[in-house]
Each structure stands twice: as C-alpha cells, then as structure tokens.
Design a protein around this motif. Structure first.
Motif, PDB file in Angstrom:
ATOM      1  N   ALA A 121      79.278 -18.983  68.428  1.00  0.00           N
ATOM      2  CA  ALA A 121      79.750 -19.253  69.787  1.00  0.00           C
ATOM      3  C   ALA A 121      81.183 -18.768  69.991  1.00  0.00           C
ATOM      4  CB  ALA A 121      79.643 -20.740  70.091  1.00  0.00           C
ATOM      5  N   ALA A 122      82.044 -18.965  69.000  1.00  0.00           N
ATOM      6  CA  ALA A 122      83.443 -18.538  69.135  1.00  0.00           C
ATOM      7  C   ALA A 122      83.533 -17.015  69.208  1.00  0.00           C
ATOM      8  CB  ALA A 122      84.280 -19.075  67.982  1.00  0.00           C
ATOM      9  N   GLY A 123      82.759 -16.310  68.409  1.00  0.00           N
ATOM     10  CA  GLY A 123      82.755 -14.855  68.454  1.00  0.00           C
ATOM     11  C   GLY A 123      82.227 -14.337  69.777  1.00  0.00           C
ATOM     12  N   ALA A 124      81.175 -14.968  70.294  1.00  0.00           N
ATOM     13  CA  ALA A 124      80.615 -14.567  71.589  1.00  0.00           C
ATOM     14  C   ALA A 124      81.638 -14.807  72.695  1.00  0.00           C
ATOM     15  CB  ALA A 124      79.320 -15.318  71.864  1.00  0.00           C
ATOM     16  N   TRP A 125      82.353 -15.931  72.612  1.00  0.00           N
ATOM     17  CA  TRP A 125      83.396 -16.235  73.591  1.00  0.00           C
ATOM     18  C   TRP A 125      84.491 -15.171  73.555  1.00  0.00           C
ATOM     19  CZ3 TRP A 125      88.591 -17.724  72.885  1.00  0.00           C
ATOM     20  CH2 TRP A 125      89.245 -18.128  74.043  1.00  0.00           C
ATOM     21  N   LEU A 126      84.913 -14.780  72.377  1.00  0.00           N
ATOM     22  CA  LEU A 126      85.918 -13.727  72.256  1.00  0.00           C
ATOM     23  C   LEU A 126      85.395 -12.415  72.833  1.00  0.00           C
ATOM     24  CD1 LEU A 126      87.237 -14.354  68.634  1.00  0.00           C
ATOM     25  CD2 LEU A 126      88.524 -14.669  70.756  1.00  0.00           C
ATOM     26  N   ALA A 127      84.159 -12.060  72.510  1.00  0.00           N
ATOM     27  CA  ALA A 127      83.572 -10.795  72.958  1.00  0.00           C
ATOM     28  C   ALA A 127      83.493 -10.705  74.474  1.00  0.00           C
ATOM     29  CB  ALA A 127      82.192 -10.614  72.338  1.00  0.00           C
ATOM     30  N   GLU A 128      83.397 -11.837  75.163  1.00  0.00           N
ATOM     31  CA  GLU A 128      83.334 -11.835  76.622  1.00  0.00           C
ATOM     32  C   GLU A 128      84.595 -11.258  77.259  1.00  0.00           C
ATOM     33  OE1 GLU A 128      82.561 -15.842  77.794  1.00  0.00           O
ATOM     34  OE2 GLU A 128      80.485 -15.777  77.099  1.00  0.00           O
ATOM     35  N   ALA A 129      85.688 -11.176  76.512  1.00  0.00           N
ATOM     36  CA  ALA A 129      86.922 -10.603  77.055  1.00  0.00           C
ATOM     37  C   ALA A 129      86.834  -9.088  77.171  1.00  0.00           C
ATOM     38  CB  ALA A 129      88.109 -10.983  76.178  1.00  0.00           C
ATOM     39  N   ASP A 130      85.911  -8.488  76.444  1.00  0.00           N
ATOM     40  CA  ASP A 130      85.731  -7.038  76.475  1.00  0.00           C
ATOM     41  C   ASP A 130      84.805  -6.686  77.638  1.00  0.00           C
ATOM     42  OD1 ASP A 130      84.814  -4.323  75.889  1.00  0.00           O
ATOM     43  OD2 ASP A 130      85.557  -4.655  73.858  1.00  0.00           O
ATOM     44  N   PRO A 131      85.119  -5.641  78.405  1.00  0.00           N
ATOM     45  CA  PRO A 131      84.194  -5.235  79.468  1.00  0.00           C
ATOM     46  C   PRO A 131      82.790  -4.938  78.928  1.00  0.00           C
ATOM     47  CG  PRO A 131      86.284  -4.099  79.714  1.00  0.00           C
ATOM     48  CD  PRO A 131      86.330  -4.832  78.398  1.00  0.00           C
ATOM     49  N   ASP A 132      82.692  -4.598  77.647  1.00  0.00           N
ATOM     50  CA  ASP A 132      81.408  -4.363  76.995  1.00  0.00           C
ATOM     51  C   ASP A 132      81.290  -5.336  75.816  1.00  0.00           C
ATOM     52  OD1 ASP A 132      79.169  -3.520  75.627  1.00  0.00           O
ATOM     53  OD2 ASP A 132      79.793  -1.421  75.472  1.00  0.00           O
ATOM     54  N   ALA A 133      80.763  -6.512  76.086  1.00  0.00           N
ATOM     55  CA  ALA A 133      80.687  -7.566  75.069  1.00  0.00           C
ATOM     56  C   ALA A 133      79.911  -7.120  73.831  1.00  0.00           C
ATOM     57  CB  ALA A 133      80.061  -8.830  75.658  1.00  0.00           C
ATOM     58  N   THR A 134      78.912  -6.281  73.997  1.00  0.00           N
ATOM     59  CA  THR A 134      78.144  -5.790  72.856  1.00  0.00           C
ATOM     60  C   THR A 134      79.030  -4.968  71.931  1.00  0.00           C
ATOM     61  OG1 THR A 134      76.161  -5.750  74.217  1.00  0.00           O
ATOM     62  CG2 THR A 134      76.092  -4.489  72.186  1.00  0.00           C
ATOM     63  N   HIS A 135      79.886  -4.159  72.503  1.00  0.00           N
ATOM     64  CA  HIS A 135      80.851  -3.372  71.728  1.00  0.00           C
ATOM     65  C   HIS A 135      81.739  -4.308  70.903  1.00  0.00           C
ATOM     66  CE1 HIS A 135      85.056  -1.844  71.555  1.00  0.00           C
ATOM     67  NE2 HIS A 135      84.455  -0.800  71.029  1.00  0.00           N
ATOM     68  N   LEU A 138      89.939  -4.814  69.255  1.00  0.00           N
ATOM     69  CA  LEU A 138      91.033  -4.676  70.202  1.00  0.00           C
ATOM     70  C   LEU A 138      90.511  -5.114  71.569  1.00  0.00           C
ATOM     71  CD1 LEU A 138      93.961  -3.688  70.235  1.00  0.00           C
ATOM     72  CD2 LEU A 138      93.100  -1.433  70.860  1.00  0.00           C
ATOM     73  N   LEU A 139      91.113  -6.172  72.130  1.00  0.00           N
ATOM     74  CA  LEU A 139      90.625  -6.725  73.393  1.00  0.00           C
ATOM     75  C   LEU A 139      91.701  -6.657  74.471  1.00  0.00           C
ATOM     76  CD1 LEU A 139      88.692  -9.878  72.138  1.00  0.00           C
ATOM     77  CD2 LEU A 139      87.738  -7.719  72.959  1.00  0.00           C
ATOM     78  N   PRO A 140      91.271  -6.438  75.716  1.00  0.00           N
ATOM     79  CA  PRO A 140      92.232  -6.428  76.827  1.00  0.00           C
ATOM     80  C   PRO A 140      92.676  -7.848  77.166  1.00  0.00           C
ATOM     81  CG  PRO A 140      90.005  -6.171  77.666  1.00  0.00           C
ATOM     82  CD  PRO A 140      89.908  -6.181  76.157  1.00  0.00           C
ATOM     83  N   LEU A 141      93.936  -7.981  77.496  1.00  0.00           N
ATOM     84  CA  LEU A 141      94.454  -9.273  77.945  1.00  0.00           C
ATOM     85  C   LEU A 141      94.440  -9.312  79.465  1.00  0.00           C
ATOM     86  CD1 LEU A 141      97.406  -9.626  75.437  1.00  0.00           C
ATOM     87  CD2 LEU A 141      95.157 -10.700  75.325  1.00  0.00           C
ATOM     88  N   GLY A 142      94.499 -10.518  80.018  1.00  0.00           N
ATOM     89  CA  GLY A 142      94.508 -10.680  81.457  1.00  0.00           C
ATOM     90  C   GLY A 142      93.128 -10.761  82.075  1.00  0.00           C
TER      91      GLY A 142
END
Length: 139
Positions: A7-21, A33-37
C-alpha cells in the motif's frame, strides 16, 4: 502490480503521472524520481537540523546521505518560510526510495509512509525545526 510493492509503495507511485512506471522502478531499483507538487511537496533541511527534527514529527521523512539533507513530505498547500530550509514543490523532483528501504546506502526513509496518505504536519515541523536551526541560519 501494486500488491508487489504494498500500500505504501502504491501510494508513492500515485505521485508519478504514470504510476505503473513508478511501481516498476520501486520494485526493481528500489528508488524512483518523483515530481513534487502533485501529491505532496517536501521541506528540505540540512542534515544536522533535519535529523534532529525528524524525531519530533510523524509522517514520511527521507534522509539522503549523499547531499546531507532530510526531506519531510508535506501537503502541497503548505506555506513555508523557515530560515535554513526550503520548500520544494512544482517543477521539483525528488529521489524517493521504496518504503522498505530504511537504511543506507543511498536515500532511505527515517520514517516510511504507511500508505494512508499521512504527511508531515507543517506546524509540527516548524516547532521541531525551530530550536534546532543552527546559528548560521539565524543571521
């Protein structure tokens, strides 16, 4: 795919425009590397001040020994003006370790996310940093 990173990894991945990536990178390289904001911003503090303050807050906190900085994940609407620190948001990117990476080498969690979306409370962070900011930040 989210089951492999929890769940924590999926939550982090949601910050990426491409969560699968992001999920792929978290699983294979254990860092992305994830975008902030987008889902959160980050307050960047120098190692000494940040490590001391991390004990006084709850929520996700990253330590990067290479740049000797601590990153506190905060809400995107955070207004910030504490000396000796920097609010990173839109147009900034952060190397984010997988939630199970809690020791060096490389960026790692002092306090990993729990997957619920809980972030560091900016008011609590101000209090935790306030007495700890080194003299060089008070000039």
């Amino acid at each position: 795919m989210s089951d492999a990173i929890g769940a924590a990894g999926a939550w982090l991945a949601e910050a990426d425009p491409d969560a699968t990536h992001a999920e792929r990178w978290l699983r294979s390289a254990k860092i992305v590397l994830l975008p902030l904001g987008r889902r959160w911003s980050a307050v960047k503090a120098a190692q000494h001040d940040g490590l001391a303050a991390a004990a006084g807050v709850s929520g996700p906190v990253i330590y990067d020994p290479a740049d000797r900085c601590v990153y506190f994940l905060v809400p995107t609407a955070t207004e910030w003006d504490s000396p000796g620190t920097e609010l990173l948001g839109d147009s900034c990117w952060l190397a984010v370790p997988a939630p199970w990476v809690v020791e060096p080498p490389g960026p790692h969690w002092i306090s990993a996310p729990d997957g619920t979306g809980t972030l560091v409370d900016p008011a609590a962070l101000r209090l935790a940093l306030g007495p700890r900011l080194g003299a060089e930040h008070l000039v």
